[in-house]
Structures are given as structure tokens and as C-alpha cells.
Design an enzyme around this catalytic site. Structure first.
Site, short mmCIF file in Angstrom:
data_model
loop_
_atom_site.label_atom_id
_atom_site.label_comp_id
_atom_site.label_asym_id
_atom_site.label_seq_id
_atom_site.Cartn_x
_atom_site.Cartn_y
_atom_site.Cartn_z
N LYS A 6 0.85 -1.21 0.00
CA LYS A 6 0.00 0.00 0.00
C LYS A 6 0.88 1.25 0.00
O LYS A 6 0.67 2.17 -0.79
CB LYS A 6 -0.88 0.01 1.24
CG LYS A 6 -1.58 1.33 1.52
CD LYS A 6 -2.50 1.31 2.71
CE LYS A 6 -1.83 1.55 4.01
NZ LYS A 6 -1.52 2.96 4.33
N ASN A 7 1.89 1.28 0.90
CA ASN A 7 2.66 2.52 1.08
C ASN A 7 3.72 2.75 0.01
O ASN A 7 4.40 3.78 0.04
CB ASN A 7 3.27 2.56 2.49
CG ASN A 7 2.17 2.75 3.53
OD1 ASN A 7 1.03 3.06 3.19
ND2 ASN A 7 2.51 2.53 4.78
N ARG A 32 -0.03 14.67 12.90
CA ARG A 32 0.52 14.39 11.57
C ARG A 32 0.56 15.64 10.68
O ARG A 32 -0.07 15.72 9.64
CB ARG A 32 -0.26 13.25 10.92
CG ARG A 32 -0.18 12.01 11.81
CD ARG A 32 -0.82 10.80 11.22
NE ARG A 32 0.00 10.29 10.11
CZ ARG A 32 -0.41 9.25 9.39
NH1 ARG A 32 -1.56 8.70 9.63
NH2 ARG A 32 0.33 8.80 8.40
N PRO A 33 1.27 16.65 11.12
CA PRO A 33 1.39 17.87 10.30
C PRO A 33 2.13 17.60 8.99
O PRO A 33 2.74 16.55 8.82
CB PRO A 33 2.20 18.79 11.20
CG PRO A 33 2.93 17.90 12.14
CD PRO A 33 2.07 16.70 12.35
N ASP A 92 4.20 20.18 7.72
CA ASP A 92 5.08 21.36 7.62
C ASP A 92 6.33 21.09 6.80
O ASP A 92 6.83 21.96 6.09
CB ASP A 92 5.46 21.85 9.02
CG ASP A 92 6.08 20.74 9.85
OD1 ASP A 92 5.34 19.80 10.22
OD2 ASP A 92 7.29 20.77 10.10
N GLN A 93 6.85 19.88 6.87
CA GLN A 93 8.07 19.57 6.11
C GLN A 93 7.81 19.55 4.60
O GLN A 93 8.67 19.92 3.82
CB GLN A 93 8.65 18.21 6.56
CG GLN A 93 8.98 18.16 8.04
CD GLN A 93 10.11 19.12 8.43
OE1 GLN A 93 11.21 19.05 7.87
NE2 GLN A 93 9.83 20.04 9.33
N ASP A 102 4.55 0.59 12.04
CA ASP A 102 3.35 -0.07 11.51
C ASP A 102 3.23 -1.52 11.96
O ASP A 102 2.23 -2.17 11.66
CB ASP A 102 3.32 0.01 9.98
CG ASP A 102 3.12 1.42 9.50
OD1 ASP A 102 3.30 1.68 8.30
OD2 ASP A 102 2.79 2.28 10.35
N ILE A 108 7.51 7.26 17.00
CA ILE A 108 7.17 7.97 15.76
C ILE A 108 5.90 8.81 15.90
O ILE A 108 5.88 9.98 15.55
CB ILE A 108 7.00 6.97 14.57
CG1 ILE A 108 8.23 6.07 14.43
CG2 ILE A 108 6.70 7.72 13.28
CD1 ILE A 108 9.50 6.78 14.00
N ARG A 130 -8.59 -0.72 4.58
CA ARG A 130 -7.76 0.32 3.95
C ARG A 130 -6.41 -0.24 3.55
O ARG A 130 -5.80 0.20 2.60
CB ARG A 130 -7.53 1.48 4.92
CG ARG A 130 -8.78 2.21 5.30
CD ARG A 130 -8.44 3.44 6.12
NE ARG A 130 -7.41 4.23 5.44
CZ ARG A 130 -6.95 5.38 5.92
NH1 ARG A 130 -7.36 5.83 7.08
NH2 ARG A 130 -6.03 6.06 5.28
C1 EPZ Z 1 3.99 7.07 6.43
O1 EPZ Z 1 3.18 8.05 7.02
C2 EPZ Z 1 3.12 5.84 6.28
N1 EPZ Z 1 2.00 6.15 5.36
C3 EPZ Z 1 2.59 5.41 7.64
O2 EPZ Z 1 1.84 4.21 7.46
C4 EPZ Z 1 3.80 5.10 8.55
O3 EPZ Z 1 3.33 4.76 9.83
C5 EPZ Z 1 4.70 6.34 8.63
O4 EPZ Z 1 5.10 6.75 7.30
C6 EPZ Z 1 5.96 6.07 9.44
O5 EPZ Z 1 6.68 5.03 8.87
C7 EPZ Z 1 2.24 6.16 4.03
O6 EPZ Z 1 3.35 5.94 3.57
C8 EPZ Z 1 1.06 6.45 3.14
P1 EPZ Z 1 5.90 10.48 8.53
P2 EPZ Z 1 3.69 9.60 7.04
O7 EPZ Z 1 5.75 11.73 7.73
O8 EPZ Z 1 4.57 9.86 5.88
C9 EPZ Z 1 6.04 13.87 11.85
C10 EPZ Z 1 -0.01 2.81 7.70
O9 EPZ Z 1 -0.47 2.24 8.71
N2 EPZ Z 1 5.95 14.83 10.73
O10 EPZ Z 1 7.06 9.60 8.27
O11 EPZ Z 1 2.50 10.46 7.25
C11 EPZ Z 1 4.79 13.03 11.98
O12 EPZ Z 1 3.82 13.70 12.77
C12 EPZ Z 1 0.45 4.25 7.79
O13 EPZ Z 1 0.14 2.25 6.58
C13 EPZ Z 1 5.96 16.19 10.99
O14 EPZ Z 1 6.03 16.62 12.15
O15 EPZ Z 1 4.58 9.61 8.36
C14 EPZ Z 1 5.31 11.79 12.67
O16 EPZ Z 1 5.40 12.03 14.06
C15 EPZ Z 1 0.15 4.84 9.15
N3 EPZ Z 1 5.88 17.07 9.95
C16 EPZ Z 1 6.72 11.63 12.10
O17 EPZ Z 1 7.07 12.93 11.57
C17 EPZ Z 1 5.80 16.64 8.65
O18 EPZ Z 1 5.74 17.49 7.74
C18 EPZ Z 1 6.84 10.60 10.98
O19 EPZ Z 1 5.79 10.86 10.06
C19 EPZ Z 1 5.79 15.25 8.40
C20 EPZ Z 1 5.88 14.36 9.44
#
Ligand code: EPZ
Length: 422
Positions: free
Chosen positions: A22-23, A121-122, A124-125, A304, A326, A396
């Protein structure tokens, strides 16, 4: 609302075939926006999230043809570079259209995803990176509105490792003018899979698999044909289903090289793990040993898989500490597991799980995708019937889970929970 009825106590045995990831599929489908030529993708899993994204791309004007797990997309005529709230709120990964649309069309309007069950889950990055590439990005009325004549390569250092943040900016940088360096980038296998697809489309990317990606922008990308990688989290989930029931399960078409952290933990729990080119087999003891878990970015233990291992620990011998680093709220499966008799103490981002001899079936409620998987695993070993409600969360990210588990011997069926209300 749909639910799963599980009669626990069956030792699972046999083999199951892993679906596409999926991811990996979600960012790869968005990458089709980067070219006006057809992109054909194989091994695309049939999941609610994929359906949602294909609906989003179609309403943008992308032509989509789907036959089984093969999808051909053509973004020649994007008429509506907008991702509306109605779709984005059901699937946060829609934010992945922001980078490609801004790079290809010079404009994008994407609803802010908002939080979800596991955290704020912001994004901002994503916004910081696009701005650094020269886009004018405004957040107004709940939408992210990005505009750019042409993105210009630059050096970006992520404040924290972000999977979709890396993916969004990797796609944007592919068409930017000049060189972009992404530092502190995510190394997840799904990010690597996206990078390989982009290379197949003519992108020039160095450092794939490392935390520093160097992208030499090109003026255009061409179509490609590509096979999406297998889903390491799905594979890990079915291996845990075998492990928690003291069973013997082989997962075929598994991305074995991407499963090291999970397989090492299964071995630590007392399982015998064997693997081949594209398969993994786990033979479990009658009772597992409790294992400590600390989630971290790849190649560390994947967040995950945290809920699934919490389920394992609830019936294992001993006590375990699970630390979620995370997401700030990814223990919601704990209170549902306690309804089954689990002994779990939550202290902030740490859960202390003391194994109990047995769990007892009960009605429980899924709150998010991987929490649902953890509850199903617990139901497989709980005495009596467990009913997992709101399994739209499960659909999902897992293709036909009850069919795959039933093929391993599980007594499981899909039903409707509201049908049983008085
Ligand atoms: C991806 O989510 C996956 N989803 C998630 O899988 C997975 O849990 C996650 O990466 C971590 O491995 C997809 O790939 C579609 P992150 P993502 O940005 O990209 C913070 C599932 O169950 N952050 O790596 O949204 C954030 O809040 C899903 O399949 C910021 O602060 O996760 C988190 O604490 C759930 N600002 C950390 O970073 C930003 O701009 C990691 O988030 C982006 C992220």
C-alpha cells in the site's frame, strides 16, 4: 457497519501470498502526474486507500484503467489540480499529489489532511521543502495552495525523518531545474520503490536507500511500466498471526530483504525463522517469549508493526516494554486489548505489557489500520468469539484479510455489527 467474527484457539498453518505494498503503491500512483505519457503499474493492491486515490486522480482528469492488480494511468490532460477535503480527510496520503502537481503544472490546491487517530501528523516539512524549491505556498481556508513557474533545485534538510515528506519532495525535485539534495531523508523500502519508478520514468537520482538523495532535475519524464514491491507490513502481520497461535506460516512473494527488524524480533520471541529469495517461514513455539519493542525509522523496527507485536506480547511469557517513538498517540489498541484480558500499563509513549496465560474473546473496536490488525491477531488466540467492529479501517490496508487467514485455518467471517443491534 462491517465487523469480523473470530473463533480463537486455532493454530494457523500453511502459506499465504503477499500483495503489493500500500505505502509504495500510493506515492507511485501519484508519480503518474509527472508525465503526459501512460504509466502502467503491476501488483497494485486492491485496497480502500488505493480506490480513494484512483478516485482523486480521476476527478483531476487523469485517465485510469484498472484490471485486477494492473493499473494504467495517463495524466495528459489534468483539468482540475485540486484534492478536495472530502477525499483527503479519508486518506491523508492524498497530500502526495502536492509535489507532482506543483512540479508538472506549476499549481496545486490540496486540502490540509488534518490529524488522524494516531496523531496530529502535520505536513510542515512538505510545505517547507516545496517553498525551498521556489514554490509560493499559502495555507488558506484549510487548503495548501502552491504555485511555481518552475521549481529550482536546492539543498533541503528535513527536521525529522518523514516518509511522505521525502516522497513528495523527491517527486517535485525530479522535474526541478538543477540539482536538489534531500538530507535526513527517509530510507523506507517504499521510498526506494518510488525512486526506482522515477528512474524508470527518466529521473536522475543518486543515493537511493541512503538518507541523502541527490536529484538532477530533468525537463520532462516519460511513461514507464513498473511492478510495485510487496507489502512488508502485510507480510509481517501474517507471520505474527502464525506466531501468536503457535503455528507454522510461510508468506510467499514477501520482500524478505525489507523484513530484517521484524524477523529478528520474531526470532527473539522464540520462533524459528527461515527465508528464501521471495518467501519467509515462521514456526512458533507453543508460547512466545515477551520481546521489547522500540519503533524507529527504517531500518529500525517499523511503527506499523507495533500493534501487532503488542498483541503477541499480551500472551507471551514474561514482561515487555514497547516504546512508540514515531507517533504521539499510537496505543489505542491497548484499551481494546485490555477488554480481551490483556495486562497493559501505558505511561506516555511507553507501554508495559505483562503476558497472561490466555485472553478471552469479547467485542472490540478498531480505531486505525494497524490497531485493527493487532486486534485480529489477539482474537485469533483468545478463547471463544471475538468481534472486531469498524473493520473499514482494516480494509484500507489489507486485501481480503479474512480470506487469507481462513486459508491458514482461522475460524473467521465477515459480518455486520449494526444488523445485530436490538
Ligand atoms: C507514512 O506516514 C506511512 N504512510 C505510515 O503508514 C507510517 O506509519 C509512517 O510513514 C511512518 O513510517 C504512508 O506511507 C502512506 P511520517 P507519514 O511523515 O509519511 C512527523 C499505515 O499504517 N511529521 O514519516 O505520514 C509526523 O507527525 C500508515 O500504513 C511532521 O512533524 O509519516 C510523525 O510524528 C500509518 N511534519 C513523524 O514525523 C511533517 O511534515 C513521521 O511521520 C511530516 C511528518
Amino acid at each position: 457497519m462491517e465487523c469480523l467474527h473470530i473463533e480463537g484457539g486455532v493454530r494457523l498453518a500453511g502459506e499465504v501470498i503477499c500483495s503489493g505494498a500500500k505505502n509504495a503503491a500510493l506515492p507511485i500512483l501519484c508519480a503518474a502526474l509527472l508525465t503526459d505519457e501512460p504509466v502502467t503499474l503491476h501488483n497494485v493492491p486492491q485496497l480502500r486507500d488505493v480506490d480513494t486515490l484512483l478516485r482523486l486522480l480521476t476527478q483531476m482528469g487523469v485517465s485510469v484503467e484498472r484490471t485486477g492488480s494492473t493499473v494504467t494511468l495517463c495524466a495528459r490532460a489534468i483539468t482540475h489540480p485540486v484534492a478536495p477535503y472530502e477525499l483527503v480527510k479519508t486518506m491523508r496520503a492524498s497530500i502526495l499529489v502536492l509535489g507532482p502537481l506543483t512540479a508538472r503544472l506549476g499549481e496545486a490546491r490540496v486540502s490540509l489532511p488534518g490529524g488522524c487517530a494516531i496523531g496530529a501528523r502535520p505536513v510542515d516539512q512538505h510545505i517547507k521543502g516545496l517553498t525551498a524549491l521556489g514554490a509560493e505556498v499559502r495555507v488558506e481556508h484549510g487548503d495548501v495552495h502552491a504555485q511555481a513557474r518552475r521549481l529550482r533545485g536546492t539543498r533541503i534538510v528535513f527536521d525529522m525523518i518523514t516518509v511522505t515528506g521525502t516522497e513528495n519532495l523527491l517527486m517535485a525535485a525530479a522535474l526541478a531545474e538543477g540539482v536538489t539534495v534531500l538530507e535526513n531523508a527517509a530510507r523506507e523500502p517504499e521510498v526506494q520503490d518510488l525512486a526506482q519508478l522515477l528512474v524508470a520514468m527518466g529521473a536522475r537520482i543518486e543515493g537511493i536507500g541512503s538518507d541523502t538523495l541527490v536529484v538532477h532535475g530533468v525537463s520532462r519524464l516519460h511513461g514507464a511500466e513498473y511492478r510495485v514491491m510487496s507489502d512488508r507490513i502485510e507480510a509481517g502481520t501474517y507471520l505474527c498471526a502464525g506466531a501468536i497461535t503457535g503455528g507454522d506460516v510461510r508468506v510467499r512473494r514477501a520482500p524478505t530483504a525489507a523484513l530484517d527488524a521484524v524477523l529478528l524480533k520474531l526470532q527473539e520471541a522464540g520462533c524459528e525463522v527461515t527465508r528464501g529469495e521471495e518467501w519467509v517461514r515462521v514456526a512458533a513455539p507453543a508460547r512466545l517469549r515477551a520481546v521489547d519493542i522500540r519503533t524507529s525509522p527504517y531500518p529500525g523496527f517499523p511503527t506499523d508493526m507495533q500493534a501487532q507485536f503488542m498483541a503477541l506480547d499480551t500472551v507471551a511469557e514474561g514482561r515487555a516494554m514497547i516504546r512508540e517513538t514515531i507517533f504521539e498517540n499510537r496505543f489505542m489498541h491497548a484499551v481494546e486489548l485490555q477488554r480481551l484480558g490483556a495486562d497493559i500499563h501505558i505511561d506516555g509513549a511507553t507501554a508495559i505489557v505483562t503476558g497472561v496465560p490466555r485472553l478471552e474473546g469479547a467485542r472490540v473496536m478498531a480505531t486505525d489500520l494497524r490497531a485493527s490488525a493487532g486486534l485480529v491477531l489477539a482474537g485469533l488466540v483468545a478463547e471463544g468469539e471475538t468481534v472486531v467492529d469498524r473493520i473499514y479501517h482494516l480494509d484500507r490496508g489489507y486485501e481480503r484479510m479474512e480470506e487469507k487467514l481462513a486459508a491458514l485455518g482461522a475460524r473467521i467471517r465477515r459480518g455486520r455489527s449494526d444488523a445485530e443491534l436490538p
